[in-house]
Scaffold this active site. Structure first.
Site, PDB file in Angstrom:
ATOM      1  N   SER A  55      56.281  18.938 -12.870  1.00  0.00           N
ATOM      2  CA  SER A  55      54.993  19.347 -12.566  1.00  0.00           C
ATOM      3  C   SER A  55      54.924  18.585 -11.071  1.00  0.00           C
ATOM      4  O   SER A  55      54.387  19.247 -10.305  1.00  0.00           O
ATOM      5  CB  SER A  55      54.418  18.883 -12.656  1.00  0.00           C
ATOM      6  OG  SER A  55      54.317  17.005 -13.459  1.00  0.00           O
ATOM      7  N   LYS A  94      50.955  13.393  -4.977  1.00  0.00           N
ATOM      8  CA  LYS A  94      50.707  14.038  -5.159  1.00  0.00           C
ATOM      9  C   LYS A  94      49.024  14.218  -6.531  1.00  0.00           C
ATOM     10  O   LYS A  94      48.277  13.699  -6.607  1.00  0.00           O
ATOM     11  CB  LYS A  94      51.212  13.940  -7.071  1.00  0.00           C
ATOM     12  CG  LYS A  94      50.960  15.147  -8.110  1.00  0.00           C
ATOM     13  CD  LYS A  94      52.207  14.974  -9.180  1.00  0.00           C
ATOM     14  CE  LYS A  94      52.427  15.276 -10.757  1.00  0.00           C
ATOM     15  NZ  LYS A  94      53.641  14.818 -11.270  1.00  0.00           N
ATOM     16  N   SER A 102      59.618  14.993 -13.959  1.00  0.00           N
ATOM     17  CA  SER A 102      58.544  15.533 -12.933  1.00  0.00           C
ATOM     18  C   SER A 102      58.845  15.236 -11.973  1.00  0.00           C
ATOM     19  O   SER A 102      58.285  16.001 -10.337  1.00  0.00           O
ATOM     20  CB  SER A 102      56.853  15.696 -12.878  1.00  0.00           C
ATOM     21  OG  SER A 102      56.844  16.706 -14.050  1.00  0.00           O
TER      22      SER A 102
HETATM   23  N1  GLN Z   1      58.147  19.301 -17.838  1.00  0.00           N
HETATM   24  C1  GLN Z   1      58.253  18.320 -18.167  1.00  0.00           C
HETATM   25  C2  GLN Z   1      56.878  19.058 -19.181  1.00  0.00           C
HETATM   26  O1  GLN Z   1      56.209  19.737 -18.993  1.00  0.00           O
HETATM   27  C3  GLN Z   1      57.706  16.667 -18.202  1.00  0.00           C
HETATM   28  C4  GLN Z   1      56.334  16.764 -17.151  1.00  0.00           C
HETATM   29  C5  GLN Z   1      56.087  15.452 -17.032  1.00  0.00           C
HETATM   30  O2  GLN Z   1      57.274  15.095 -16.521  1.00  0.00           O
HETATM   31  N2  GLN Z   1      55.084  15.291 -15.734  1.00  0.00           N
HETATM   32  O3  GLN Z   1      56.108  18.114 -20.038  1.00  0.00           O
END
Ligand code: GLN
Length: 475
Positions: A152, A77, A176
């Site tokens: 994400s 990532k 994420s």
């Molecule tokens: N979707 C969640 C957010 O927008 C989690 C993001 C993540 O785990 N980095 O923060």
């Protein structure tokens, strides 16, 4: 190249000379050239370098010197730093930034002869649930139907889904890894907080952030995690708890007691096909002799506000370092230092990141600190204690990973609350620091993948992975 379902088969074939690392890398590169133009999962492919590493590692295999991950092709990532390579966290503000060092998780994989094939698209600074917040355009779910891959770590999930790499490293702050794993029909694990060093992970919410793994089977996830995990002098929060051999799976051990969070199957807005699919899974567990226990998590609806108050507070401080002086791009328009800071940050950050920095700054401001930040910390403790108590009665807590399958690109961008709700089932684990994984199981009527989320008490990754392994024939 014939497909090798697990890395242990591939590894045996490499050692017997049936295949080579070069062939393995060429296979994944061919998948990248077939799919990446359309799916935008990789922001950069280290093609030449991956082939050179493959040749070098093939040599080591021949001389019996190869590490335990020889032939493991990994995508990372875009929030993980790798010496001499760009990392942009999906943001314009880090465009052109090249890391002078390699983060610990990636370094440990490379030392065991894993091959890093490229860096993967993600929501900007890991803030998002659909990959639509990437400033490099969204990654797209390989299932088609114009669906998001989740976020994400969307690019990392798609990378594994379409075999553009064997495993991916993602990061999970509120879901994420697990949510995109579910949307893309692959496995995804978030370990206990502190299990894997955060050194070299571009921070979002430091008391939540975890590096996790995407894979197509339990073995690949287990062996990757086992190599990355463990104490690291560069991260004071990393745990010195010994790392068990996750990939040496136990036999189908004693039957488990599994807590089903009733609210997650009855709450308003949950897709009935998701409920039915989860019930089918539960039935299969019962058929195998596991005990199912209905439980209640009284703070399900508090978890999201707690998560958003605390992570935005942490993000607002973490992201203050991006000022145009120390890293990445700098606005050319500022006539003095203050204006340069302002313009760099205004031009460099996207809308969601700005929104979160502002919210975080607000909840930390003197007049509101106690009302929001302190209160959220207290509720965080309540949620953690409640789950800890539950783990005295049950081995695992199970629910659907997400309330719906992958939605359409653009479907939720107008209603942010709707988008935030995609994480309602995944935020509890990082609030408590607990490990959890998403297992691919079932599809809805349109063929979209669904996932089952299983959480365990701290440092019970081995139990989770053994359980997942033993369930592979039903999932
Ligand atoms: N979707 C969640 C957010 O927008 C989690 C993001 C993540 O785990 N980095 O923060």
């Amino acid at each position: 190249m014939k497909p090798f379902s697990s890395f242990s088969d591939l590894s045996a074939a490499l050692r017997s000379g049936e295949t080579t690392c070069r062939q393995v890398v060429e296979f994944h590169l061919s998948k990248i050239s077939e799919h990446n133009g359309r799916l935008n999962a990789f922001l950069e492919v280290f093609e030449q370098e991956a082939l050179e590493n493959a040749d070098r590692i093939d040599e080591k295999i021949r001389s019996g010197q190869a590490g335990k991950l020889a032939g493991m092709v990994v995508g990372i990532k875009d929030v993980l730093v790798y010496k001499g390579h760009s990392s942009t966290a999906g943001s314009q503000i880090l465009k052109g930034f090249e890391s002078p060092y390699t983060g610990t998780a990636v370094d440990r994989l490379v030392r065991e002869d894993a091959i890093i094939i490229g860096r993967q698209n993600c929501d900007e600074f890991a803030m998002g649930s659909s990959n639509e917040n990437s400033s490099y355009g969204p990654a797209v779910n390989g299932i088609g139907q114009n669906r998001v891959p989740g976020g994400s770590s969307g690019g990392s999930a798609v990378g594994v889904q379409m075999e553009m790499c064997r495993v991916s490293l993602g990061t999970d702050t509120g879901g994420s890894v697990r949510q995109p794993a579910s949307f893309c029909g692959v496995y995804g694990i978030k370990p206990t907080y502190s299990r894997v060093s955060r050194y070299g992970l571009i921070a979002y919410g430091s008391s939540f952030d975890c590096i996790g793994v995407f894979s197509r089977n339990t073995y690949d996830m287990a062996i990757t995690l086992e190599v990355m995990a463990g104490k690291d002098p560069f991260d004071a929060t990393s745990s010195s708890e010994p790392v068990p051999s996750y990939s040496a799976f136990g036999a189908d051990g004693p039957k488990k007691t599994i807590g089903i969070v009733e609210e997650t199957l009855t709450m308003e807005g949950i897709d009935p096909q998701v409920v039915k699919n989860t019930e089918d899974f539960i039935q299969k567990l019962e058929d195998r002799g596991h005990t199912i226990k209905k439980i209640h998590t009284p703070y399900l609806h508090e978890a999201l506000p707690v998560y958003y108050i605390l992570t935005t507070a942490e993000a607002s401080t973490n992201l203050s370092r991006f000022d145009g002086v120390r890293y990445g791009t700098r606005s050319k328009d500022g006539v003095n230092l203050m204006e340069m800071y302002e313009k760099t940050r205004s031009e460099g950050f996207g809308a969601e990141v700005k929104r979160r920095i502002m919210l975080g700054t607000f909840v930390l401001s003197a007049n509101y600190y106690d009302a929001y930040f302190t209160k959220a910390q207290r509720v965080r403790r309540l949620i953690k204690n409640d789950l800890k108590e539950k783990f005295k009665e049950v081995d695992f807590i199970l629910n659907p990973t997400t309330p719906s399958p992958a939605f359409e690109i653009g479907e939720k961008t107008k209603n942010l609350l709707d988008l935030y709700l995609a994480d309602i089932f995944t935020v509890q684990a990082p609030i408590g620091g607990f490990p959890a994984l998403s297992i691919p199981f079932g599809n809805n009527r349109e063929g979209l993948p669904l996932g089952i989320h299983i959480m365990a008490d701290s440092f019970k990754e081995k139990e989770l992975l053994d359980f997942s392994k033993n369930l592979e024939d039903i999932s």
